[in-house]
Scaffold this motif. Structure first.
Motif, PDB file in Angstrom:
ATOM      1  N   ALA A  72       0.844  -1.193   0.000  1.00  0.00           N
ATOM      2  CA  ALA A  72       0.000   0.000   0.000  1.00  0.00           C
ATOM      3  C   ALA A  72       0.879   1.242   0.000  1.00  0.00           C
ATOM      4  CB  ALA A  72      -0.902   0.010   1.232  1.00  0.00           C
ATOM      5  N   LYS A  73       0.338   2.306  -0.594  1.00  0.00           N
ATOM      6  CA  LYS A  73       1.008   3.603  -0.607  1.00  0.00           C
ATOM      7  C   LYS A  73       0.157   4.572   0.203  1.00  0.00           C
ATOM      8  CE  LYS A  73       2.947   3.080  -5.217  1.00  0.00           C
ATOM      9  NZ  LYS A  73       2.964   3.588  -6.589  1.00  0.00           N
ATOM     10  N   PRO A  74       0.746   5.206   1.218  1.00  0.00           N
ATOM     11  CA  PRO A  74      -0.021   6.205   1.975  1.00  0.00           C
ATOM     12  C   PRO A  74      -0.408   7.376   1.071  1.00  0.00           C
ATOM     13  CG  PRO A  74       1.998   5.622   3.135  1.00  0.00           C
ATOM     14  CD  PRO A  74       2.080   5.019   1.756  1.00  0.00           C
ATOM     15  N   ILE A  75      -1.619   7.897   1.265  1.00  0.00           N
ATOM     16  CA  ILE A  75      -2.057   9.049   0.480  1.00  0.00           C
ATOM     17  C   ILE A  75      -1.217  10.269   0.834  1.00  0.00           C
ATOM     18  CG2 ILE A  75      -3.966  10.672   0.156  1.00  0.00           C
ATOM     19  CD1 ILE A  75      -5.844   8.280   0.219  1.00  0.00           C
ATOM     20  N   GLU A  80       5.947   3.257   1.463  1.00  0.00           N
ATOM     21  CA  GLU A  80       5.121   2.112   1.066  1.00  0.00           C
ATOM     22  C   GLU A  80       5.281   1.016   2.117  1.00  0.00           C
ATOM     23  OE1 GLU A  80       4.599   0.357  -3.239  1.00  0.00           O
ATOM     24  OE2 GLU A  80       6.505  -0.280  -2.382  1.00  0.00           O
ATOM     25  N   TYR A  81       4.230   0.222   2.347  1.00  0.00           N
ATOM     26  CA  TYR A  81       4.281  -0.829   3.354  1.00  0.00           C
ATOM     27  C   TYR A  81       3.450  -2.030   2.912  1.00  0.00           C
ATOM     28  CZ  TYR A  81      -0.292   1.015   4.709  1.00  0.00           C
ATOM     29  OH  TYR A  81      -1.604   1.429   4.692  1.00  0.00           O
ATOM     30  N   SER A 109      -9.427   4.521   2.415  1.00  0.00           N
ATOM     31  CA  SER A 109      -9.008   5.920   2.334  1.00  0.00           C
ATOM     32  C   SER A 109     -10.245   6.794   2.513  1.00  0.00           C
ATOM     33  CB  SER A 109      -8.319   6.214   0.998  1.00  0.00           C
ATOM     34  OG  SER A 109      -9.211   6.031  -0.075  1.00  0.00           O
ATOM     35  N   THR A 137      -6.833  11.009   3.968  1.00  0.00           N
ATOM     36  CA  THR A 137      -6.187  10.065   4.861  1.00  0.00           C
ATOM     37  C   THR A 137      -6.321   8.657   4.292  1.00  0.00           C
ATOM     38  OG1 THR A 137      -8.207   9.820   6.170  1.00  0.00           O
ATOM     39  CG2 THR A 137      -6.617  11.446   6.944  1.00  0.00           C
ATOM     40  N   SER A 139      -4.719   4.950   2.604  1.00  0.00           N
ATOM     41  CA  SER A 139      -3.739   4.442   1.642  1.00  0.00           C
ATOM     42  C   SER A 139      -4.440   3.882   0.415  1.00  0.00           C
ATOM     43  CB  SER A 139      -2.910   3.329   2.286  1.00  0.00           C
ATOM     44  OG  SER A 139      -2.187   3.817   3.385  1.00  0.00           O
ATOM     45  N   THR A 140      -3.656   3.663  -0.631  1.00  0.00           N
ATOM     46  CA  THR A 140      -4.147   3.030  -1.845  1.00  0.00           C
ATOM     47  C   THR A 140      -3.284   1.806  -2.153  1.00  0.00           C
ATOM     48  OG1 THR A 140      -2.732   4.390  -3.259  1.00  0.00           O
ATOM     49  CG2 THR A 140      -4.950   5.211  -2.829  1.00  0.00           C
ATOM     50  N   GLY A 142      -0.678  -0.481  -3.764  1.00  0.00           N
ATOM     51  CA  GLY A 142       0.570  -0.105  -4.421  1.00  0.00           C
ATOM     52  C   GLY A 142       1.212  -1.212  -5.239  1.00  0.00           C
ATOM     53  N   SER A 180       1.687  -2.994   8.054  1.00  0.00           N
ATOM     54  CA  SER A 180       0.624  -2.315   8.792  1.00  0.00           C
ATOM     55  C   SER A 180       0.233  -3.174   9.982  1.00  0.00           C
ATOM     56  CB  SER A 180      -0.592  -2.094   7.895  1.00  0.00           C
ATOM     57  OG  SER A 180      -1.155  -3.334   7.526  1.00  0.00           O
TER      58      SER A 180
END
Length: 182
Positions: A72-75, A80-81, A109, A137, A139-140, A142, A180
């Protein structure tokens, strides 16, 4: 044995709500000014699904473990995690293939848009300009990694990008990659 990702797919579920707060508020000298506040919230859940095909090219049954990782990529700013991962042991008959459907957990999100308008004036008699804000707020999705582990070692690696494929080849980097909290 050989592993390939034969199909990928994604899904998104969105919901939106608009809240309006209309009304007057006293401002300078007890004069009422009309104010309007608008808030729009859009919540989104995304996920990804893979169909992993494992083929046994040999003449005897063979066993392996299929591992998968979803990123996932934080907005907002952030690294990335890994937001979901798993594995499955599999035995494949000689000269056949098995398909394993893999689905990520949903990732969420939220976008909140606010607008404040008024017909009031400031102490200089100038019209007060509207104000707006947007807050994002969550994530999407990734990317993903799929690894076929044979005799404790990665035999095949597939990934959604070359950088994730490079990461998957480095066992220590993958095992210490940020995750996460579930």
């Amino acid at each position: 044995m050989d592993a390939t990702v034969t199909s990928t797919g994604g899904a998104t579920k969105s919901s939106s709500a608009l809240k309006t707060d209309l009304g007057g508020q006293p401002v300078l000298g007890g004069i009422a000014a009309e104010t309007d506040d608008y808030t729009q919230k859009r919540a989104k859940e995304s996920g990804i699904a893979l169909l992993v095909q494992v083929r046994n090219l040999g003449r005897a049954p063979d066993s392996a473990k299929v591992e998968w990782y979803f990123f996932a990529k934080p907005i907002e700013k952030g690294r990335e995690y890994i937001f979901d991962s798993g594995n499955q042991n599999i035995t494949v008959a000689p000269a056949t293939a098995e398909s394993i459907p893999v689905k990520s957990a949903p990732i969420k999100s939220l976008v909140v848009k606010q607008l404040h308008t008024t017909d009031g004036v400031n102490s200089l008699g100038q019209q007060i300009l509207p104000s707006a804000s947007v807050k994002k707020t969550g994530s999407t999705v990734g990317g993903w990694i799929v690894r076929l582990i044979i005799d404790g070692k990665p035999g095949q690696i597939r990934a959604s990008s070359p950088s994730l494929e490079t990461l998957a080849k480095n066992e220590s980097a993958l095992s210490t990659y940020p995750r996460s909290a579930k």
